[in-house]
Design an enzyme around this catalytic site. Structure first.
Site, mmCIF file in Angstrom:
data_model
loop_
_atom_site.group_PDB
_atom_site.id
_atom_site.type_symbol
_atom_site.label_atom_id
_atom_site.label_comp_id
_atom_site.label_asym_id
_atom_site.label_seq_id
_atom_site.Cartn_x
_atom_site.Cartn_y
_atom_site.Cartn_z
ATOM 1 N N PHE A 226 -30.841 -17.364 -35.242
ATOM 2 C CA PHE A 226 -29.950 -16.217 -35.412
ATOM 3 C C PHE A 226 -30.513 -14.909 -34.888
ATOM 4 O O PHE A 226 -29.831 -13.925 -34.807
ATOM 5 C CB PHE A 226 -29.578 -16.049 -36.884
ATOM 6 C CG PHE A 226 -28.824 -17.226 -37.396
ATOM 7 C CD1 PHE A 226 -27.574 -17.522 -36.886
ATOM 8 C CD2 PHE A 226 -29.372 -18.051 -38.350
ATOM 9 C CE1 PHE A 226 -26.870 -18.620 -37.327
ATOM 10 C CE2 PHE A 226 -28.664 -19.150 -38.804
ATOM 11 C CZ PHE A 226 -27.418 -19.442 -38.299
ATOM 12 N N GLU A 228 -34.291 -12.530 -33.484
ATOM 13 C CA GLU A 228 -35.720 -12.375 -33.245
ATOM 14 C C GLU A 228 -36.360 -11.763 -34.468
ATOM 15 O O GLU A 228 -35.750 -10.921 -35.123
ATOM 16 C CB GLU A 228 -35.929 -11.394 -32.093
ATOM 17 C CG GLU A 228 -36.142 -12.055 -30.779
ATOM 18 C CD GLU A 228 -36.486 -11.021 -29.714
ATOM 19 O OE1 GLU A 228 -36.437 -9.806 -29.977
ATOM 20 O OE2 GLU A 228 -36.798 -11.468 -28.605
ATOM 21 N N ASP A 343 -31.141 -24.806 -46.232
ATOM 22 C CA ASP A 343 -31.910 -24.894 -44.980
ATOM 23 C C ASP A 343 -33.403 -24.837 -45.278
ATOM 24 O O ASP A 343 -34.162 -24.147 -44.598
ATOM 25 C CB ASP A 343 -31.492 -23.786 -44.013
ATOM 26 C CG ASP A 343 -31.995 -24.029 -42.595
ATOM 27 O OD1 ASP A 343 -32.344 -25.190 -42.272
ATOM 28 O OD2 ASP A 343 -32.063 -23.063 -41.798
HETATM 29 N N1 LIG Z 1 -41.378 -12.181 -43.376
HETATM 30 C C1 LIG Z 1 -42.086 -12.714 -42.381
HETATM 31 N N2 LIG Z 1 -43.411 -12.462 -42.264
HETATM 32 C C2 LIG Z 1 -44.115 -13.007 -41.250
HETATM 33 N N3 LIG Z 1 -43.602 -13.822 -40.311
HETATM 34 C C3 LIG Z 1 -42.296 -14.104 -40.362
HETATM 35 C C4 LIG Z 1 -41.462 -13.575 -41.388
HETATM 36 N N4 LIG Z 1 -40.211 -14.036 -41.197
HETATM 37 C C5 LIG Z 1 -40.252 -14.824 -40.115
HETATM 38 N N5 LIG Z 1 -41.504 -14.875 -39.583
HETATM 39 C C6 LIG Z 1 -41.926 -15.619 -38.390
HETATM 40 O O1 LIG Z 1 -40.858 -15.617 -37.473
HETATM 41 C C7 LIG Z 1 -40.499 -16.940 -37.135
HETATM 42 C C8 LIG Z 1 -39.024 -17.022 -36.846
HETATM 43 O O2 LIG Z 1 -38.300 -16.964 -38.047
HETATM 44 P P1 LIG Z 1 -36.773 -17.355 -38.097
HETATM 45 O O3 LIG Z 1 -36.411 -17.551 -39.506
HETATM 46 O O4 LIG Z 1 -35.979 -16.375 -37.305
HETATM 47 O O5 LIG Z 1 -36.683 -18.702 -37.303
HETATM 48 P P2 LIG Z 1 -37.102 -20.159 -37.713
HETATM 49 O O6 LIG Z 1 -37.258 -20.264 -39.178
HETATM 50 O O7 LIG Z 1 -38.284 -20.541 -36.892
HETATM 51 O O8 LIG Z 1 -35.851 -20.980 -37.261
HETATM 52 P P3 LIG Z 1 -34.398 -21.005 -37.941
HETATM 53 O O9 LIG Z 1 -33.550 -20.088 -37.147
HETATM 54 O O10 LIG Z 1 -33.997 -22.420 -37.825
HETATM 55 O O11 LIG Z 1 -34.542 -20.550 -39.357
HETATM 56 C C9 LIG Z 1 -40.957 -17.781 -38.312
HETATM 57 O O12 LIG Z 1 -41.187 -19.110 -37.948
HETATM 58 C C10 LIG Z 1 -42.240 -17.056 -38.725
HETATM 59 O O13 LIG Z 1 -43.304 -17.479 -37.922
#
Ligand SMILES: Nc1ncnc2c1ncn2[C@@H]1O[C@H](COP(=O)(O)OP(=O)(O)OP(=O)(O)O)[C@@H](O)[C@H]1O
Ligand SMILES: *[C@@H]1O[C@H](CO)[C@@H](O)[C@H](O)[C@H]1NC(C)=O
Ligand SMILES: *[C@@H]1O[C@H](CO)[C@@H](O)[C@H](O)[C@H]1NC(C)=O
Ligand SMILES: *[C@@H]1O[C@H](CO)[C@@H](O)[C@H](O)[C@H]1NC(C)=O
Ligand SMILES: *[C@@H]1O[C@H](CO)[C@@H](O)[C@H](O)[C@H]1NC(C)=O
Ligand SMILES: [Mg+2]
Length: 512
Positions: A226, A228, A343
Site C-alpha cells: 500500500f 512506502e 494479515d
Molecule cells: N514502525 C516501523 N519501524 C521500523 N520499520 C518499519 C516500521 N513499519 C514498517 N517498517 C519496515 O518497512 C517495511 C515495509 O512495511 P509495509 O507494512 O509497508 O510492507 P510489508 O509488511 O513488507 O508488506 P505488506 O504490504 O504486505 O504489509 C517493513 O517490512 C519493515 O521493514
C-alpha cells in the site's frame, strides 16, 4: 471543623452543577451526518456522535481545507475539544469550526488571520450555526473552568484545614483552551496527556496534523503493497511514516481508523502517532505516522539474528499478548471491540529494542459490532497474504457471519510465525537458517491454487525438527504451534490460551 463541612457542601454543589452541565451534552443519541472530504466511498459523507468540523490550514504557502466528522472519542479535552476552539481569524496558520446540523460543514471555510493584519477579522461563513457553536463552545469551556476553580479552591481549603492529600481532579482539566499546541513536549508526553484515564484513542486531529507537518523524512526503509515506509524525524525523535498514494485513500483511512479504536494502545501493538493528508491542489499524499523500531520487522530481524530460548519465549509471548489484546472485547463505556487482524505475518510485526514485539499493519483488520453481531465493514472474502492464509480462507469455507472465524484464522497465522521464530532458536550453537513457512513446498509469491494444494488437500504444515523434542522450550513451542494450525478451526487454541501457556512456561523457567 465548620469550615470543612461548608467546604464539603460547596464542592458537592459544584459537582452537581458540573454533572448537570455535562448530562445536557450526552443525551443526543442520533448520529449527525457531516460532509467528509476524504470519504469518496461514502458519497463524501460521514456519521458522527460528535460534531461536524471544517478547518483551514496554511503550510508553506499552501492552504488546505478539511471537512470531516469529529467523533466524541477524538475530543480533547473531552468536554470542549480543542479542535472546535481555534477560532477563525485568530491564527495565521490554523482555523477550525464545529457545527451540529446535518451537513452543516459542507460550505464552511474558516478564515485565517491574513498575514498583514494584526487585528482579528470576524468569523466569515455562510452559516450562522457556526457562530452559535463557537459561542456554545466558549460557554462549554468557561463554565467547567469556573466550576473547577471553585472546586479547587474548596479542596485547597479542606487540604489546609485538615492536612490530608486531596487530589481529586486531574490537573489538565485546568488547561487553558487557547494554549499554543505542541509547546516543547514529546510525543510520549502528549499521548500520556490525552490517554490517561480517557480510554486512549490517540492525539486530537489538530495535534496530529501539526506533528505531521513538522516531520522530516530521512530515508526509505521499506515498501509494501500500500505504500512506502520512511524513517522520519520529529524534534529529534525517530518516527515511521507510511506514505500511501491517493489511490489508496481507503486503506490509509481504514488503518488510521483502526489504530484509533478506543483502548487499542498496548505495549504489543504498534504505537500510532498521527495520520495526515497533504494536498497541494493536484496531488494528495496520505501519511500514517507510528513509532519507529530500528530493529525492523520480525522478518528482517529473524533473517539477521538468532534468539536464545528465553528470547524466543519472550518474543512469542509478546506477540500472543498483542494478539490476545486485539481479539479481546472489553465491555463498558471505555471498552474496546474485538478486533481480528487478517494479515498477521512476520513482516507485519515489529521488533522492539528489548526483543519484545509490536503488531502493526492494521489496515485489513475488522472490528466486531456486538449489537448487530456483524463485522464493521463490507468484506471482500480473501484478503491478507496467501502464504499465511488459513485453510478455510483458502477454500472460502470460512463462516463470515461468525466473528470468531476471523480470530481463528489469525491464530493459524500465529502458529506459522511461532515456527519461524523457533527455527532461529540457538541452543548450543545449533539453529536453522531463516525461512518463510512453506518455503520448501511453494514458490515465492505463491498463488491461491498452490497454497490450497499444500495446505488444504495435502494438509501439510511446516516440519518440526526432531531436535526440538529434546529442548523443553522448543517442545513447548512446537506443542503450541501444532495446536494453532489444526485444519479444524474450532479446535485451535485461542490467543489468550497461547499467551497463558507461554507465560506459565516463562514463569516456571524464572523460578529455576
Ligand atoms: N514502525 C516501523 N519501524 C521500523 N520499520 C518499519 C516500521 N513499519 C514498517 N517498517 C519496515 O518497512 C517495511 C515495509 O512495511 P509495509 O507494512 O509497508 O510492507 P510489508 O509488511 O513488507 O508488506 P505488506 O504490504 O504486505 O504489509 C517493513 O517490512 C519493515 O521493514
Ligand atoms: C450523493 O450526495 C448527493 C448530494 O450531496 C446526492 O445528490 C446524491 O444523490 C448522493 N448519491 C448517493 C448514491 O447517495
Ligand atoms: C504537488 O506535488 C506533486 C508531487 O510532489 C508535484 O509533482 C506537483 O508539481 C505539485 N503541484 C503543485 C501545484 O505544487
Ligand atoms: C520491553 O520494553 C517495553 C517498553 O518498550 C516494556 O514495557 C517491557 O516491560 C519490556 N519487556 C521486557 C521483558 O523487558
Ligand atoms: C534474508 O535476507 C537476504 C538479504 O537481504 C535476502 O536475500 C533473503 O531473501 C532473506 N531471506 C528470506 C528467507 O527471505
Ligand atoms: Mg506490512
Amino acid at each position: 471543623m465548620r469550615g470543612v463541612r461548608d467546604g464539603g457542601m460547596a464542592s458537592l454543589l459544584a459537582l452537581a452543577l458540573l454533572c448537570l452541565f455535562y448530562a445536557s451534552y450526552s443525551v443526543n443519541g442520533v448520529l449527525l451526518k457531516c460532509f467528509c472530504d476524504i470519504c469518496p466511498g461514502d458519497n463524501y459523507t460521514c456519521e458522527t456522535d460528535g460534531y461536524c468540523f471544517a478547518s483551514t490550514s496554511l503550510e508553506n504557502g499552501v492552504i488546505t481545507y478539511a471537512r470531516r466528522c469529529l467523533d466524541r472519542r477524538n475530543w480533547m479535552p473531552p468536554e470542549a475539544p480543542h479542535f472546535c476552539n481555534t477560532k477563525p481569524g485568530i491564527y495565521r496558520s490554523q482555523a477550525s469550526i464545529c457545527c451540529d446540523k446535518d451537513l452543516c460543514n459542507q460550505n464552511l471555510y474558516p478564515v485565517l488571520l491574513s498575514p498583514d493584519t494584526s487585528e482579528l477579522s470576524s468569523v466569515s461563513s455562510d452559516d450562522d450555526d457556526a457562530t452559535w457553536v463557537t459561542w456554545k463552545m466558549a460557554l462549554t469551556i468557561a463554565l467547567p473552568i469556573c466550576a473547577i476553580c471553585v472546586i479547587v479552591m474548596v479542596i485547597y481549603h479542606i487540604h489546609m484545614t485538615k492536612k490530608r492529600p486531596a487530589r481529586h481532579f486531574p490537573d489538565d482539566s485546568l488547561e487553558a483552551p487557547d494554549r499554543p499546541i505542541l509547546g516543547g513536549v514529546t510525543i510520549r508526553d502528549m499521548l500520556e496527556m490525552t490517554t490517561s484515564g480517557s480510554g486512549s484513542v490517540g492525539l486530537p486531529l489538530l495535534v496530529q496534523r501539526s506533528i505531521a507537518r513538522q516531520i522530516q523524512l530521512v530515508e526509505t526503509i521499506g515498501k509494501g503493497r500500500f505504500g512506502e515506509v520512511w524513517r522520519g524525524r520529529w524534534r529529534g525523535e525517530n518516527v515511521a511514516v507510511k506514505i500511501f498514494s491517493s489511490r489508496e485513500e481507503r486503506s490509509w483511512f481504514r488503518e488510521a481508523e483502526i489504530y484509533q479504536t478506543v483502548m487499542l494502545r498496548h505495549d504489543n501493538i504498534l504505537g500510532f502517532i498521527a495520520a495526515d493528508n497533504k494536498d497541494n491542489g493536484t496531488w494528495t499524499q496520505l501519511w500514517l505516522i507510528t513509532d519507529y523500531h530500528e530493529k525492523g520487522s520480525l522478518f528482517d530481524y529473524l533473517n539477521r539474528s538468532t534468539v536464545d530460548t528465553n528470547g524466543m519465549i519472550r518474543m512469542a509471548l509478546s506477540i500472543a499478548t498483542g494478539l490476545a489484546h486485539l481479539h479481546m472485547e472489553i465491555v463498558g463505556t471505555q471498552g474496546k471491540p474485538a478486533i481480528a487482524h487478517r494479515d498477521l505475518k512476520s513482516k507485519n510485526i515489529l521488533v522492539k529494542t528489548n526483543g519484545t514485539c509490536a503488531i502493526g499493519d492494521l489496515g485489513l483488520a475488522v472490528r466486531h459490532d456486538v449489537i448487530t453481531d456483524t463485522v464493521d465493514i463490507q468484506l471482500n472474502n480473501r484478503v491478507g497474504t496467501k502464504r499465511y492464509m488459513a485453510p478455510e480462507v483458502l477454500e472460502e469455507t470460512i463462516n463470515m457471519n461468525h466473528f470468531d472465524s476471523f480470530k481463528r484464522a489469525d491464530v493459524y497465522a500465529l502458529g506459522l510465525i511461532l515456527w519461524e521464530i523457533a527455527r532461529r532458536c540457538n541452543v548450543g550453537g545449533i539453529h536453522d537458517e531463516y525461512q518463510l513457512p512453506f518455503y520448501d513446498l511453494v514458490p515465492s509469491d505463491p498463488t491461491i491454487e498452490e497454497m490450497r494444494k499444500v495446505v488444504c488437500m495435502d494438509r501439510q504444515r511446516p516440519s518440526i525438527p526432531n531436535r526440538w523434542q529434546s529442548i523443553e522450550a522448543l517442545q513447548v513451542m512446537s506443542k503450541v504451534m501444532k495446536e494453532c494450525w489444526y485444519h479444524n478451526a474450532a479446535a485451535r487454541l485461542t490467543a489468550l490460551r497461547i499467551k497463558k501457556s507461554l507465560a506459565n512456561y516463562g514463569a516456571m523457567e524464572d523460578l529455576k
